[in-house]
Design an enzyme around this catalytic site. Structure first.
Site, PDB file in Angstrom:
ATOM      1  N   TYR A 487     -12.570  16.900  -8.248  1.00  0.00           N
ATOM      2  CA  TYR A 487     -12.088  15.923  -9.223  1.00  0.00           C
ATOM      3  C   TYR A 487     -10.806  16.433  -9.884  1.00  0.00           C
ATOM      4  O   TYR A 487      -9.745  15.919  -9.662  1.00  0.00           O
ATOM      5  CB  TYR A 487     -13.175  15.612 -10.255  1.00  0.00           C
ATOM      6  CG  TYR A 487     -12.797  14.470 -11.167  1.00  0.00           C
ATOM      7  CD1 TYR A 487     -12.954  13.150 -10.741  1.00  0.00           C
ATOM      8  CD2 TYR A 487     -12.272  14.689 -12.437  1.00  0.00           C
ATOM      9  CE1 TYR A 487     -12.591  12.085 -11.559  1.00  0.00           C
ATOM     10  CE2 TYR A 487     -11.905  13.638 -13.264  1.00  0.00           C
ATOM     11  CZ  TYR A 487     -12.067  12.346 -12.829  1.00  0.00           C
ATOM     12  OH  TYR A 487     -11.699  11.303 -13.640  1.00  0.00           O
ATOM     13  N   SER A 567     -11.840   8.157  -7.984  1.00  0.00           N
ATOM     14  CA  SER A 567     -11.020   7.899  -9.153  1.00  0.00           C
ATOM     15  C   SER A 567      -9.879   8.909  -9.199  1.00  0.00           C
ATOM     16  O   SER A 567      -9.052   8.955  -8.289  1.00  0.00           O
ATOM     17  CB  SER A 567     -11.890   7.938 -10.418  1.00  0.00           C
ATOM     18  OG  SER A 567     -11.216   7.387 -11.509  1.00  0.00           O
ATOM     19  N   ASP A 651     -13.047  -3.658  -9.517  1.00  0.00           N
ATOM     20  CA  ASP A 651     -12.707  -2.424 -10.229  1.00  0.00           C
ATOM     21  C   ASP A 651     -11.535  -2.700 -11.166  1.00  0.00           C
ATOM     22  O   ASP A 651     -10.397  -2.865 -10.735  1.00  0.00           O
ATOM     23  CB  ASP A 651     -12.341  -1.320  -9.228  1.00  0.00           C
ATOM     24  CG  ASP A 651     -12.204   0.052  -9.894  1.00  0.00           C
ATOM     25  OD1 ASP A 651     -12.103   0.105 -11.135  1.00  0.00           O
ATOM     26  OD2 ASP A 651     -12.198   1.059  -9.172  1.00  0.00           O
ATOM     27  N   HIS A 686     -15.929   0.141 -10.550  1.00  0.00           N
ATOM     28  CA  HIS A 686     -15.518   1.535 -10.421  1.00  0.00           C
ATOM     29  C   HIS A 686     -16.671   2.450 -10.050  1.00  0.00           C
ATOM     30  O   HIS A 686     -16.463   3.592  -9.696  1.00  0.00           O
ATOM     31  CB  HIS A 686     -14.884   1.998 -11.729  1.00  0.00           C
ATOM     32  CG  HIS A 686     -14.005   3.199 -11.594  1.00  0.00           C
ATOM     33  ND1 HIS A 686     -12.911   3.233 -10.753  1.00  0.00           N
ATOM     34  CD2 HIS A 686     -14.059   4.419 -12.183  1.00  0.00           C
ATOM     35  CE1 HIS A 686     -12.327   4.408 -10.831  1.00  0.00           C
ATOM     36  NE2 HIS A 686     -13.004   5.151 -11.693  1.00  0.00           N
TER      37      HIS A 686
END
Length: 715
Positions: A487, A567, A651, A686
């Site tokens: 991430y 993301s 999203d 999302h």
């Protein structure tokens, strides 16, 4: 109770022999090539100029999520992707095992509201968890079943909040995965709705003021598409029960002098104070407090700048407790009197240490949850900061919970790691003794697997931790199919946790690697800042170094390595695959931020500027962003990894146009035989609230695509 959260919105194998089958099938075998005819994606003559530099945007038309042309493109792309996935011979086997691994009773930690004890439960394959309650030792009853909200399970339960006496219950719902919510109030005795349904609520908690009403946050509905148009002025409202939403009182925001992208408001457990946090971005907040016992009292400014993350976690009379990284990058707890709220008057209750701190309150105590190399340690203190005890945890992993109301004598927490399904424990606050409250019934034998932490060196010499999980006895000779996940942003920490979908990958004989990259919060504010703006390349370098470590140490090879992230992690995958395409066999960017020149023009994207900077900020920042923006760095004549981009058509956090444009660039510059697919989930956002059925489908597609493109022909 810890109030900070209110501020922010088996050993059974497929066929019985999967690891052996994988080992036999992957040696020196080539992927069976499928002929793919991609849909035609038209180009348009759109050029933007940044500091004298023209930048073409040929797929700008895909940003219009309301057009029939975009809808047609989505339908055509999904047909190509579904046709491809439908030809993978073992895809249905993986889906079957995922379904089996998901199909067990899951019970959440209980919590008391009024005279009832509530808890969430999923019988196994229910699309949404159900909220139950019971009176004493009586038979539990269904209180609220989100599976009744929509036929396909695509309307989910968002935030919930009970009034102090437990007689009123407010909850928000998300339709199709959107961040826009509706709020409904029930009488808990009759389960009947009270008043009208509130609409157009976004990025909001729900916080009661006695039984009078509640505070919530939202934006004005934007002009244009509600799923993509920019929203940049958040406001805090008070809704009085029984009145119309149009009559709600604006409490904070709504003027040019008070323009903030995110505003959060909540009341303290004793009901005495309203706390307001105002943010310009996802990091840093101003802080205000109002004494609700004095109706005409003014807002007291505690912090008038956004240089820290500071939130009120408790109040006792005139004393307020804050958790803050002001002058403490790893967080500390301090207290002050509202009559003298200036930071220089704050007194430390729990001082900063070398480990990142997260604090909750329960039974008149503070529970300090420290993150030590991305794993949990927990200590108990009294409200004056006097150390009481260490809380013994069952293993190395992640502990979550440790919150309860001030009058309660026990609390509940869960413990998990990558191979250990979550177990819920009950803790006696006075004695510190824990007992098992609910043990997971997951059909997965964790004793057959191992998980270990390693440290590797990034490009600039920084040591970075990574946790590897795999089946015991696996041959570490470079042939193991491996997914590397990361991430690296927004102060988010990746801590160990079990999931049935990940268990399926482990059962398939795969290695699952999670790298704790800079940009995250694993080592405090300095670690976060080292992966932001003009230091963002550090994150990509950390991820690439993790891949090189896995190859150098013979865990896997480039032919057996997939990268996955969602993301901001989707950006990570997009940047890594365009910078080092030869290093990976498969790339799985999910709901990614992929157009770094325009991300801030959609929904609340401008609030991400603390981490990214913006293309119109200055020439240096523009050039830096353009140099790694995945959409702008797809080159002709380069063979990229087999790629399956995933996104949702609803999203409105990271709009799907990011993924659409990236797919169009990859397909238009196709070189080599690797597929470039995009999988667009309909009525999905999302990720939060995604129904179980869609989760199973997604991971069946991801794992079958990954293994097939690693050369596996059967399992």
């Amino acid at each position: 109770m810890h109030l900070k959260a209110l501020a922010l919105a088996t050993s059974v194998l497929l066929g019985g022999s999967i690891p052996t089958a994988l080992a036999n099938q992957t040696e020196q075998q080539q992927v069976q090539q499928m002929t793919i005819q991609y849909p035609n994606t038209k180009t348009v003559d759109v050029v933007d100029e940044y500091f004298g530099t023209p930048v073409k945007d040929p797929y700008r038309w895909l940003e219009d999520d309301r057009s029939a042309e975009t809808a047609g493109w989505v339908e055509a792309q999904n047909k190509v992707t579904n046709d491809y996935l439908g030809q993978i011979p073992f895809r249905d086997q993986i889906e079957k095992r995922l379904t089996q691994l998901m199909d067990y009773e899951k019970v959440g930690s209980p919590f008391k509201e009024g005279k009832y004890t509530y808890f969430y439960k999923n019988d196994g394959l229910q699309n949404q968890d159900v909220l139950y309650r019971q009176l004493g030792d009586g038979e539990p009853e269904v209180f609220l079943d989100p599976n009744t909200f929509s036929e396909e399970g695509t309307t989910s339960l968002g935030g919930t909040s009970f009034s102090k006496d437990g007689s009123l219950f407010a909850y928000s719902i998300s339709e199709g995965g959107s961040d826009w919510r509706k709020v409904i109030v029930l009488d808990t005795e009759t389960k009947q709705q009270i008043g009208e349904t509130l609409v157009d609520v976004k990025f909001s908690g729900i916080s009661w003021l006695n039984n009078e009403g509640f505070y919530y946050s939202s934006y004005d509905k934007p002009e244009g598409s509600e799923l993509s148009a920019k929203t940049d002025q958040h406001k805090l409202y008070f809704h009085k029960l029984g009145t119309k939403q149009s009559e709600d009182t604006l409490v904070f925001g709504g003027t040019e002098q008070e323009k903030h992208r995110y505003v959060a408001g909540y009341t303290t457990e004793d009901g005495r104070y309203l706390v307001i946090g105002a943010m310009e971005s996802t990091s840093g907040n101003k802080l205000y407090v109002k004494d609700l016992t004095k109706p005409d009292s003014e807002l007291v400014t505690v912090l008038d700048h956004t240089d820290s993350d500071t939130w009120i976690i408790d109040s006792q009379g005139d004393t307020l407790y804050v958790e803050t990284n002001l002058d403490a990058p790893n967080m500390r707890v301090a207290k002050f009197n509202l009559a003298n709220p200036q930071p220089e008057q704050w007194q430390d209750v729990i001082a900063e240490t070398k480990h990142v701190l997260n604090v909750s309150t329960a039974g008149g105590n503070l529970f300090a949850q420290y993150m030590v190399d991305a794993t949990s340690q927990v200590k108990q203190y009294d409200m004056d900061g006097k150390f009481i005890r260490d809380i013994a945890l069952p293993d190395i992993g992640s502990a979550h919970g440790f919150g309860a109301k001030e009058h309660e004598s026990e609390l509940y927490y869960t413990f998990t790691n990558y191979k250990m399904p979550g177990t819920t424990y009950k803790l006696n606050i006075k004695t510190g003794e824990s007992s098992v409250y609910h043990e997971s019934a997951a059909p997965f034998d964790s004793d057959l697997f191992e998980s270990k932490q390693v440290f590797y060196t990034s490009k600039d010499g920084t040591k970075v931790p990574m946790i590897l999980t795999y089946k015991k006895g696996i041959k570490l000779n470079g042939t193991a199919p491996t997914i590397l996940y990361g991430y690296g942003g927004f102060n988010v920490s990746l801590t160990p946790g079990f999931s049935p979908s990940r268990a399926a990958w482990l059962e398939l004989g795969g290695i699952y690697a999670v790298a704790n990259l800079r940009g995250g919060g694993e080592y405090g504010k300095a670690w976060h800042n080292a992966g932001t703006q003009l230091q963002k390349q550090n994150v990509f370098d950390d991820f690439i170094a993790a891949a090189e470590y896995l190859i150098d140490e013979s865990y896997t090879s480039s032919d057996k390595l997939a990268i996955h992230g969602g993301s901001n992690g989707g950006l990570l995958v997009g940047a890594a695959m365009t910078q080092r395409p030869e290093l990976f066999k498969v790339a799985l960017p999910a709901v990614g931020v992929l157009d770094m020149l325009r991300y801030h023009t959609f929904t609340a994207g401008a609030g991400w500027a603390y981490d990214y900077g913006t293309a119109d900020q200055n020439k240096e920042m523009f050039e830096y962003l353009k140099n790694y923006s995945p959409v702008h760095n797809v080159k002709a004549g380069v063979e990229y990894p087999a790629t399956m981009i995933t996104t949702g058509d609803h999203d409105d956090r990271v709009v799907p146009a990011h993924s659409y444009k990236f797919a169009a660039e990859l397909q238009s510059k196709q070189f080599g035989q690797q597929p470039r697919l995009i999988r667009i989930e309909t009525d999905a956002g999302h990720g939060a609230g995604t129904p179980t059925s869609k989760v199973i489908d997604l991971y069946a597609d991801m794992y079958s695509f990954t293994l097939f493109n690693m050369g596996v022909k059967a399992i």
